[in-house]
Design an enzyme around this catalytic site. Structure first.
Site, PDB file in Angstrom:
ATOM      1  N   PHE A  15      52.049   9.119  33.119  1.00 46.84           N
ATOM      2  CA  PHE A  15      52.549   9.094  31.663  1.00 46.84           C
ATOM      3  C   PHE A  15      53.001  10.748  31.506  1.00 46.84           C
ATOM      4  CE2 PHE A  15      52.060   9.680  27.058  1.00 46.84           C
ATOM      5  CZ  PHE A  15      53.015   8.673  26.794  1.00 46.84           C
ATOM      6  N   ALA A  16      52.226  11.746  31.728  1.00 45.85           N
ATOM      7  CA  ALA A  16      52.578  12.893  31.780  1.00 45.85           C
ATOM      8  C   ALA A  16      53.691  13.458  32.451  1.00 45.85           C
ATOM      9  CB  ALA A  16      51.386  13.823  31.861  1.00 45.85           C
ATOM     10  N   SER A  37      45.634  19.955  38.560  1.00 50.89           N
ATOM     11  CA  SER A  37      45.711  18.879  39.227  1.00 50.89           C
ATOM     12  C   SER A  37      45.141  19.065  40.603  1.00 50.89           C
ATOM     13  CB  SER A  37      47.309  18.355  39.697  1.00 50.89           C
ATOM     14  OG  SER A  37      47.197  17.183  40.305  1.00 50.89           O
ATOM     15  N   ARG A  38      44.287  18.192  41.196  1.00 50.78           N
ATOM     16  CA  ARG A  38      43.789  18.112  42.596  1.00 50.78           C
ATOM     17  C   ARG A  38      44.838  17.596  43.487  1.00 50.78           C
ATOM     18  NH1 ARG A  38      39.446  16.132  38.993  1.00 50.78           N
ATOM     19  NH2 ARG A  38      37.729  17.597  38.802  1.00 50.78           N
ATOM     20  N   TYR A  59      40.657  21.357  36.861  1.00 54.53           N
ATOM     21  CA  TYR A  59      40.688  21.476  35.395  1.00 54.53           C
ATOM     22  C   TYR A  59      40.389  22.659  34.787  1.00 54.53           C
ATOM     23  CZ  TYR A  59      41.700  16.480  36.082  1.00 54.53           C
ATOM     24  OH  TYR A  59      42.324  15.120  36.653  1.00 54.53           O
ATOM     25  N   LEU A  75      44.029  12.291  30.465  1.00 57.12           N
ATOM     26  CA  LEU A  75      42.885  11.881  31.691  1.00 57.12           C
ATOM     27  C   LEU A  75      42.527  10.441  31.103  1.00 57.12           C
ATOM     28  CD1 LEU A  75      40.896  15.003  31.656  1.00 57.12           C
ATOM     29  CD2 LEU A  75      42.681  14.181  33.453  1.00 57.12           C
ATOM     30  N   LYS A  98      45.962   9.136  23.404  1.00 60.43           N
ATOM     31  CA  LYS A  98      45.248   8.019  22.742  1.00 60.43           C
ATOM     32  C   LYS A  98      44.325   6.720  23.852  1.00 60.43           C
ATOM     33  CE  LYS A  98      48.193   4.865  23.864  1.00 60.43           C
ATOM     34  NZ  LYS A  98      47.766   3.949  24.851  1.00 60.43           N
ATOM     35  N   ARG A 166      44.265   0.663  33.689  1.00 60.88           N
ATOM     36  CA  ARG A 166      44.272  -0.217  32.398  1.00 60.88           C
ATOM     37  C   ARG A 166      43.259  -1.409  32.478  1.00 60.88           C
ATOM     38  NH1 ARG A 166      49.255   2.124  32.483  1.00 60.88           N
ATOM     39  NH2 ARG A 166      49.843   3.108  30.548  1.00 60.88           N
TER      40      ARG A 166
END
Length: 320
Positions: A15-16, A37-38, A59, A75, A98, A166
């Protein structure tokens, strides 16, 4: 000249990469400066978008970067509170995806941390920045459909992939936390009202709520909503009044699900106001920057987000 807000992103979530990274990069008075980011492969997408962007291997390193003013946190849900607090402690403003927390009392802790830091921390509830929702709220306030009597909300999509985040209970998955935020928050925003009595039914699938049906009484009007993750995509919000009906046909995914518009029907007449091409993610970033600079009050403070989360907590409790 106003100095731009220098942004960092915690993580390289899809999403980012697809939405919030480009929104930050394109926003006025904002610079996408770093990502933590890893996964170097995922970070490449941000580097391609913003050449010169710094990539931190974890982070904490991003939070220690003195050239970052604000942090966006995309995250997994169960990590939102922890990393929002860490970012505030590191002296960064925080826009967290959110739901900003898993339950309402956790937001009390975030409000206390925000106030103690003197920084801005908020939930990424982008729809309140979209002119279609600002217009819907104005029309309801002005009595464009008379006295509001009933609201219907539907939001669904089909995601049967059990490997998708999700669908994972351990990371805060489920329909309510993913999209119930919109079904509840949009109506609270548009009406300024809070629910009194509330009943709910939840269907569970592999440990997550895949469907929720909610009926509630608000002062002066009734409310019926469902959210689902095993259904064909659908979204709409309808406000039914004594003199007319106000409909937001693409309430949550403007430009993706369709064109943003507000439709008002009175008798045989229907009036549509359209908002083509408006990017509410970009507007969210720009408003966040204006709030940091003291130019505006941020449209979605943590206190508002707490109200939405409190309603969600009540839904889980009512459904048993």
């Amino acid at each position: 000249m106003t100095e731009p807000i220098r942004w960092g992103i915690l993580g390289a979530a899809k999403f980012a990469r697809e939405h919030m990274g480009p929104a930050i990069h394109s926003a006025e008075n904002a610079v996408l400066a770093a990502v933590g980011s890893r996964s170097p492969e995922k970070a490449e997408a941000f580097s391609a978008l913003a050449p010169g962007l710094r990539v931190h291997g974890d982070y904490d390193a991003l939070l220690a970067d003195p050239e970052i003013d604000a942090v966006y946190v995309p995250l997994p849900n169960h990590l939102h509170v922890e990393w929002t607090k860490k970012a505030l402690k590191a002296g960064k403003h925080v826009l967290c995806e959110k739901p900003v927390a898993m339950q309402a009392d956790e937001i009390d802790d975030l409000i206390a941390a925000r106030d103690a830091s003197g920084l801005l921390a908020a939930e990424g509830f982008m729809i309140v920045h979209h002119p279609q929702w600002q217009r819907a709220r104005t029309l309801l306030t002005e009595g464009a459909i008379g006295e509001l009597l009933h609201v219907d909300v539907a939001f669904s999509f089909n995601n049967p992939d059990l490997d998708n985040i999700r669908n994972k209970p351990g990371t805060g998955g489920g329909a309510l936390r993913d999209i119930g935020v919109y079904a509840f928050g949009a109506v609270r925003y548009a009406t300024g009202a809070e629910p009194s009595d509330l009943t709910a039914r939840i269907d569970w699938d592999n440990g997550i709520d895949s469907f929720a049906l909610v009926t509630a009484d608000f002062p002066g009007f009734t409310y019926n909503a469902y959210v689902g993750m095993r259904m064909a995509p659908r979204q709409h919000v309808t406000f039914h009044g004594t003199d007319g009906v106000l409909t937001v046909p693409v309430p949550f995914n403007a430009n993706v699900f369709g064109e943003a518009q507000v439709m008002t029907q009175r008798g045989m007449e229907t009036h549509a106001e359209r908002f083509p091409g408006v990017n509410h993610y970009r507007l969210q970033v720009e408003n966040f920057g204006r709030a940091i600079r003291g130019e505006i009050q941020y449209p979605c403070p943590l206190e508002f987000s707490r109200g939405t989360q409190a309603m969600m907590d009540r839904v889980y409790a009512a459904a048993g």
